[in-house]
Motif scaffolding. Structure first.
Motif, PDB file in Angstrom:
ATOM      1  N   THR A   3      39.403  36.900  55.242  1.00 29.87           N
ATOM      2  CA  THR A   3      40.668  36.431  55.195  1.00 29.87           C
ATOM      3  C   THR A   3      41.147  36.885  53.843  1.00 29.87           C
ATOM      4  O   THR A   3      39.927  37.064  52.435  1.00 29.87           O
ATOM      5  CB  THR A   3      40.524  35.076  54.538  1.00 29.87           C
ATOM      6  OG1 THR A   3      39.980  34.501  56.354  1.00 29.87           O
ATOM      7  CG2 THR A   3      41.365  33.519  54.095  1.00 29.87           C
ATOM      8  N   ALA A   4      42.043  37.537  53.928  1.00 24.55           N
ATOM      9  CA  ALA A   4      42.908  37.912  52.398  1.00 24.55           C
ATOM     10  C   ALA A   4      42.277  36.929  50.713  1.00 24.55           C
ATOM     11  O   ALA A   4      42.852  35.856  51.071  1.00 24.55           O
ATOM     12  CB  ALA A   4      43.442  38.705  52.337  1.00 24.55           C
ATOM     13  N   MET A   5      42.540  37.146  49.887  1.00 24.19           N
ATOM     14  CA  MET A   5      42.106  36.920  48.463  1.00 24.19           C
ATOM     15  C   MET A   5      43.213  37.465  47.949  1.00 24.19           C
ATOM     16  O   MET A   5      44.049  38.161  47.708  1.00 24.19           O
ATOM     17  CB  MET A   5      40.804  37.534  48.045  1.00 24.19           C
ATOM     18  CG  MET A   5      39.756  36.875  48.201  1.00 24.19           C
ATOM     19  SD  MET A   5      39.146  35.229  48.841  1.00 24.19           S
ATOM     20  CE  MET A   5      39.081  35.126  46.911  1.00 24.19           C
ATOM     21  N   PRO A   6      43.821  36.528  47.173  1.00 23.94           N
ATOM     22  CA  PRO A   6      44.663  36.477  46.352  1.00 23.94           C
ATOM     23  C   PRO A   6      44.921  37.168  44.966  1.00 23.94           C
ATOM     24  O   PRO A   6      43.107  37.170  44.805  1.00 23.94           O
ATOM     25  CB  PRO A   6      45.300  35.353  45.860  1.00 23.94           C
ATOM     26  CG  PRO A   6      43.998  33.976  45.542  1.00 23.94           C
ATOM     27  CD  PRO A   6      43.201  34.584  46.780  1.00 23.94           C
ATOM     28  N   HIS A   7      45.279  38.047  44.494  1.00 26.03           N
ATOM     29  CA  HIS A   7      44.929  38.691  43.240  1.00 26.03           C
ATOM     30  C   HIS A   7      43.691  39.912  43.459  1.00 26.03           C
ATOM     31  O   HIS A   7      42.444  39.554  42.049  1.00 26.03           O
ATOM     32  CB  HIS A   7      45.116  38.061  42.104  1.00 26.03           C
ATOM     33  CG  HIS A   7      46.153  37.524  41.480  1.00 26.03           C
ATOM     34  ND1 HIS A   7      46.982  37.628  41.201  1.00 26.03           N
ATOM     35  CD2 HIS A   7      47.069  35.750  42.173  1.00 26.03           C
ATOM     36  CE1 HIS A   7      48.101  36.791  41.492  1.00 26.03           C
ATOM     37  NE2 HIS A   7      48.146  35.834  41.296  1.00 26.03           N
ATOM     38  N   ALA A   8      43.288  39.978  44.459  1.00 28.94           N
ATOM     39  CA  ALA A   8      41.690  41.006  44.142  1.00 28.94           C
ATOM     40  C   ALA A   8      42.270  42.337  44.358  1.00 28.94           C
ATOM     41  O   ALA A   8      43.351  42.954  44.636  1.00 28.94           O
ATOM     42  CB  ALA A   8      40.934  40.702  45.684  1.00 28.94           C
ATOM     43  N   PRO A   9      41.329  43.377  43.428  1.00 22.13           N
ATOM     44  CA  PRO A   9      41.740  44.477  43.826  1.00 22.13           C
ATOM     45  C   PRO A   9      41.262  44.779  44.991  1.00 22.13           C
ATOM     46  O   PRO A   9      41.803  44.556  46.266  1.00 22.13           O
ATOM     47  CB  PRO A   9      40.668  45.469  43.197  1.00 22.13           C
ATOM     48  CG  PRO A   9      39.154  43.948  43.005  1.00 22.13           C
ATOM     49  CD  PRO A   9      39.974  43.133  43.726  1.00 22.13           C
ATOM     50  N   MET A  15      39.171  44.917  47.872  1.00 25.04           N
ATOM     51  CA  MET A  15      38.685  43.716  48.542  1.00 25.04           C
ATOM     52  C   MET A  15      39.991  43.389  48.736  1.00 25.04           C
ATOM     53  O   MET A  15      39.830  43.365  49.637  1.00 25.04           O
ATOM     54  CB  MET A  15      38.668  42.832  47.270  1.00 25.04           C
ATOM     55  CG  MET A  15      38.002  41.424  47.630  1.00 25.04           C
ATOM     56  SD  MET A  15      36.313  41.769  48.161  1.00 25.04           S
ATOM     57  CE  MET A  15      35.650  42.320  46.520  1.00 25.04           C
TER      58      MET A  15
END
Lengths: 762, 156
Positions: B42-48, B51
């Motif tokens: 599951t994608a994370m918002p504002h992640a590098p 990630m």
């Protein structure tokens, strides 16, 4: 079990005793004159003192001792627990709590305060009633025994009865009154670690004593139960210490024995004559003399054993005898008898404490919180697993009529039930928090010179322990505010035609799966003009803003807002209600205020029952599944093209029932897509956030409403702005739970900064 | 290299070797919890960019890092053939996406050669603890605590 563990148990028990003490005092304050209440209060202080003595906590012991002495005056009706007396006692209970905490955590206490209270307590014990009100004279002071109880009926004057006077009138009587005591222990007495011989020895210290042991009840050996009590003692005691002193000896045993104490006029009434029992001389010297034990007890046993030849019983009886022997030996060995006495009384106290706790509530066990949490985690897994299983069965089984589906449904119901039961383990009544509040009210009332009465309702309402732990801080703030700002001074109250004493009412109740806590004061209510002016001064609102009463009331939740003219110790630093609102929201709750000028304000908090599970709306945003907490959502709507209005460079507003609400594209804010989505294709969730402002969150679609288990992101990752936590859905995938407040704040221009600074390390 | 001084004194150690792109790396086997196949994250918002997101590891939320991108190489395109090495870094558990696990090595400390003085970036120097020459292959020993610096996570 090492000393520290025992000490920890002592402090845990202290907490219970302190709670008991406070609730008892509050009951007395409300006019309860039940002797059992007074006894409970006395027992609590006494137990703390006893335990503290065993651990050498001298400060605690000396304070508890003075407190106990004064309480004893109340118990023996020498001191009427009027409001002034109870004020001192409640303060003393606070100091006692402070001392206990200091003893545990090593902090310091306000010594001046405790010294002052010791003085006040001593004054009370000496019969000086504070403020010299029309309280009864210290009549009973000189009398060793006050026979006439204080009856609160009007027209009845308590009469002090002094034996000194009695003796003076009747010089023919002997110097000391003689008491006849019939002491018949029940088996519970021994089960709780009390020992009749020790009680008798304590008694012997009071004066000249002769004892007869009544062994009539002793059955034949085959019917003898080694754990039962068969002996009774008949004691004749000459003492000038009074009946109270005698009863004190049996203090912790009195529930477990039949005790009769009668005053015999003189020696003429020889002990034992009127009672139809055959007294057997009972030699108290067995305590000091080993051979006497073997003669007095073991011989008896041998005789019976010979008669009945039942070995097993004999063995256990012998064990009992050897117990007596050991006891006697240890009493012999102890250089000072006092230490043995202290140990016995400590044991007696803990037994009494247990009994008191047992009688107060249904049987409970102490469980390590970690174990409960582990269980809750496992049940969370079970729920997820069950959901995954159901989903895969549904996917693989198209006809959907098989018995598997039936079984699955039952499984679902079971898991739900297990989850509820496990959650109930963590549920605790809000009582401890409410009790803490009564102390805060007292302290602030003292500081501000206001007279305040705290009424609590629904103390037994249960809620998850984590919620309770986090509830104390905002509630403290609110109580302080209510007393400091809400209530007027007694003069102003009288001028306004109210009673001088202000009332703060704290209520807890369950309502539709949430706990609702209400804090109402009967003060002046919110001064809307003042609030409005202050808000204008602080640039929170425009000078000509048209606000409803409700909106003005809600301004007090703004950061940096305080209407107190003077900054006081208690409140008025402008951090208060905004902190309260934020902590309530962090718990997934909401806070509302309603105020009537002149009649007071009501703060209503609505909180979830648990922090482990959340009711959420599962939505899709840019092909990602997200969960929006249901508590934040006011309504959902399907926007029509006509309702969307562009505003400024890139803002859009949606018109809802003739008012405009900013449209926030969740996918855009979370950086899931580069360009703004078309609102008409999606769904808008109207949410309410910090500061009361409404926003319409744009999502692509709604999947459904579901209860989800909250999983921490921080445990293995880091806090992500805009995301409150994660959860695991039925398909086994992780979904993120939105933090609505930060999303709304971000839409106001506070950018969600990527706080992952790992890249910076490269 | 305080790490080398502290940790390379023990006699033999077991390392797990894996391929990322065309290079081979290894980490101490003691820090590896398990190895599992790739599942969509599951994608994370504002992640590098390295990630990849978070996955469900038996009820716990596990962040997945594309080791290739993290080490400054070409970002991976995860397929079912990729594997996730679940490793314990201090008190957190992270998953590293690698191409394949290639070997388990038992080596003594004297086999570890110092990192050649050719790496340009400070970062690469910080996680490379040395190199091993095994059967003609070059395997770089990496230090997970440098790859996933803890302090910054706690501060964030």
């Amino acid at each position: 079990m090492d000393m520290n563990e025992i000490k920890e148990i002592f402090f845990q028990e202290c907490e219970e005793q302190l709670a008991e003490l406070e609730s008892g005092l509050l009951k007395l304050n409300d006019g309860d004159r039940d002797p059992e209440t007074v006894n409970a209060v006395f027992r609590a202080v006494h137990s703390i003192k006893g335990g503290a003595g065993a651990f050498g906590l001298d400060d605690l012991v000396s304070f508890a001792h003075v407190f106990e002495t004064t309480l004893d005056c109340v118990r023996s009706n020498r001191l009427d627990p009027g409001p002034e007396v109870l004020k001192v006692m409640l303060k003393s209970a606070d100091v006692l709590a402070d001392l206990t905490n200091a003893a545990r955590d090593g902090g310091s206490v306000d010594e001046a305060r405790s010294r002052q209270l010791i003085k006040e307590l001593e004054a009370l014990a000496n019969g000086e009633v504070p403020q010299a009100s029309a309280a009864p004279e210290p009549v009973a002071k000189a009398a060793p025994v006050a026979v006439a109880p204080v009856v609160n009926d009007e027209g009845f004057q308590p009469v002090a009865f002094s034996f000194d006077d009695f003796e003076a009138d009747e010089p023919a009587l002997i110097d000391m009154p003689t008491y006849e005591i019939v002491f018949k222990p029940k088996s519970d007495l021994y089960a709780k670690g009390n020992e009749a011989t020790l009680l008798l020895r304590d008694l012997s210290r009071l004066g000249e004593m002769s004892i007869h042991c009544d062994m009539d009840a002793l059955p034949a050996l085959d019917r003898l139960s080694p754990e039962s009590a068969y002996f009774a003692w008949k004691i004749s005691l000459k003492t000038d210490k009074g009946e109270d002193a005698i009863r004190t000896v049996f203090e912790f045993a009195e529930w477990d024995c039949d005790l009769e104490v009668t005053l015999v006029a003189g020696e003429a009434a020889a002990p034992g004559e009127e009672l139809p029992m055959q007294p057997v001389p009972f030699d108290l010297s067995i305590l000091d003399d080993e051979p006497a034990v073997s003669v007095g007890v073991i011989e008896e046993e041998e005789q019976l054993a010979a008669q009945q030849e039942i070995r097993d019983a004999a063995v256990s009886a012998a064990a009992t005898a050897s117990n007596v022997l050991q006891m006697a030996q240890s009493a012999n060995r102890a250089p000072a008898e006092k230490s043995a006495g202290a140990a016995a009384s400590a044991a007696a106290q803990s037994a009494a404490a247990q009994q008191a706790a047992a009688s107060a509530a249904t049987p409970t066990i102490r469980v390590d919180l970690d174990r409960v949490d582990r269980l809750i985690n496992l049940v969370g897994e079970l729920v997820i697993n069950q959901a995954m299983l159901s989903q895969s069965v549904v996917e693989n089984d198209a006809n959907g009529t098989s018995s598997i589906n039936m079984g699955l449904e039952e499984l679902q119901q079971l898991t739900r039930e297990i989850q509820d039961s496990v959650m109930a383990i963590r549920a605790q009544p809000v009582k401890p928090v409410f009790q803490r509040m009564s102390r805060i009210v007292r302290e602030i009332a003292d500081m501000t010179g206001k007279s305040v009465r705290l009424i609590t309702e629904g103390e037994n309402t249960e809620v998850d322990k984590t919620v309770i732990d986090k509830l104390a801080e905002p509630l403290t703030h609110m109580i302080r505010n209510a007393v400091d700002h809400g209530l007027e001074t007694p003069e102003k109250r009288l001028a306004a035609g109210k009673s001088a004493e202000g009332t703060v009412r704290l209520t807890a109740k369950h309502r539709s799966g949430r706990i609702v806590i209400e804090l109402a004061d009967d003060g002046a209510g919110i001064n809307r003009e003042k609030v409005r002016q202050k808000a204008i001064d602080n640039d929170l609102i425009a000078a000509d803003a048209n606000l409803s009463d409700e909106e003005i009331d809600n301004l007090i939740f703004h950061a940096g807002f305080s209407t107190a003219d003077k900054i006081s110790d208690i409140s008025g630093r402008g951090v208060g209600m905004d902190v309260v609102k934020r902590s309530i929201q962090a718990l997934g709750g909401r806070i509302n205020i309603s105020s009537k000028p002149g009649h007071g304000s009501i703060f209503t908090m609505s909180l979830p029952l648990t922090l482990a599970v959340l009711d959420g709306m599962v939505v899709t945003v840019a092909n990602q599944t997200l969960v929006v907490p249901l508590t934040a959502i006011v309504e959902t709507l399907q926007p029509e093209a006509a309702a969307i209005h562009s505003f400024g460079s890139n803002q859009r507003l949606i018109s809802i029932r003739n008012s405009f609400c900013p449209l926030v594209d969740v996918g855009r804010i979370l950086n899931f897509r580069a360009s703004q989505a078309n609102p008409v294709e999606g769904v808008a969730l109207l949410v309410e956030s910090e500061g009361g402002g409404q926003r319409a969150l744009m999502v692509d679609a709604i999947q459904g409403q579901r209860q989800v288990v909250i999983k921490s992101l921080e445990a293995n990752y880091t806090h992500v702005p805009g995301i409150a936590a994660a959860t695991i859905l039925g398909d086994g995938r992780v979904a993120l739970i939105l933090d609505v407040d930060t999303i709304v704040a971000a839409s106001r221009g506070h950018s969600l900064k990527p706080e992952m600074s790992l890249a910076a390390a490269g | 290299m305080t790490y080398a001084a502290r940790n390379l004194t023990t006699d033999g150690r077991e390392l797990i070797a894996f391929r990322v792109g065309d290079q081979e790396f290894c980490v101490n086997v003691m820090s590896v919890r398990e190895i599992r196949g790739w599942t969509p994250a599951t994608a994370m918002p504002h992640a590098p960019d390295y990630m990849l997101g978070i996955i469900n590891l038996r009820g716990a939320v596990l962040p997945i890092v594309d080791l290739s991108a993290r080490l400054g190489m070409k970002p991976a395109e995860p397929t079912v053939r990729h594997v996730i090495i679940v490793a314990q870094v201090k008190n957190q558990v992270v998953g590293m996406l690698v191409d394949a696990v290639s070997d388990i090595l038992t080596i003594t400390d004297d086999k570890i050669q110092p990192t050649p003085d050719v790496v340009s970036s400070e970062f690469e120097r910080s996680f490379a603890r040395g190199v091993l020459a095994i059967e003609g292959r070059l395997i770089c020993l990496i230090e997970l605590e440098s790859v996933f610096p803890q302090e910054e996570r706690e501060a964030a």
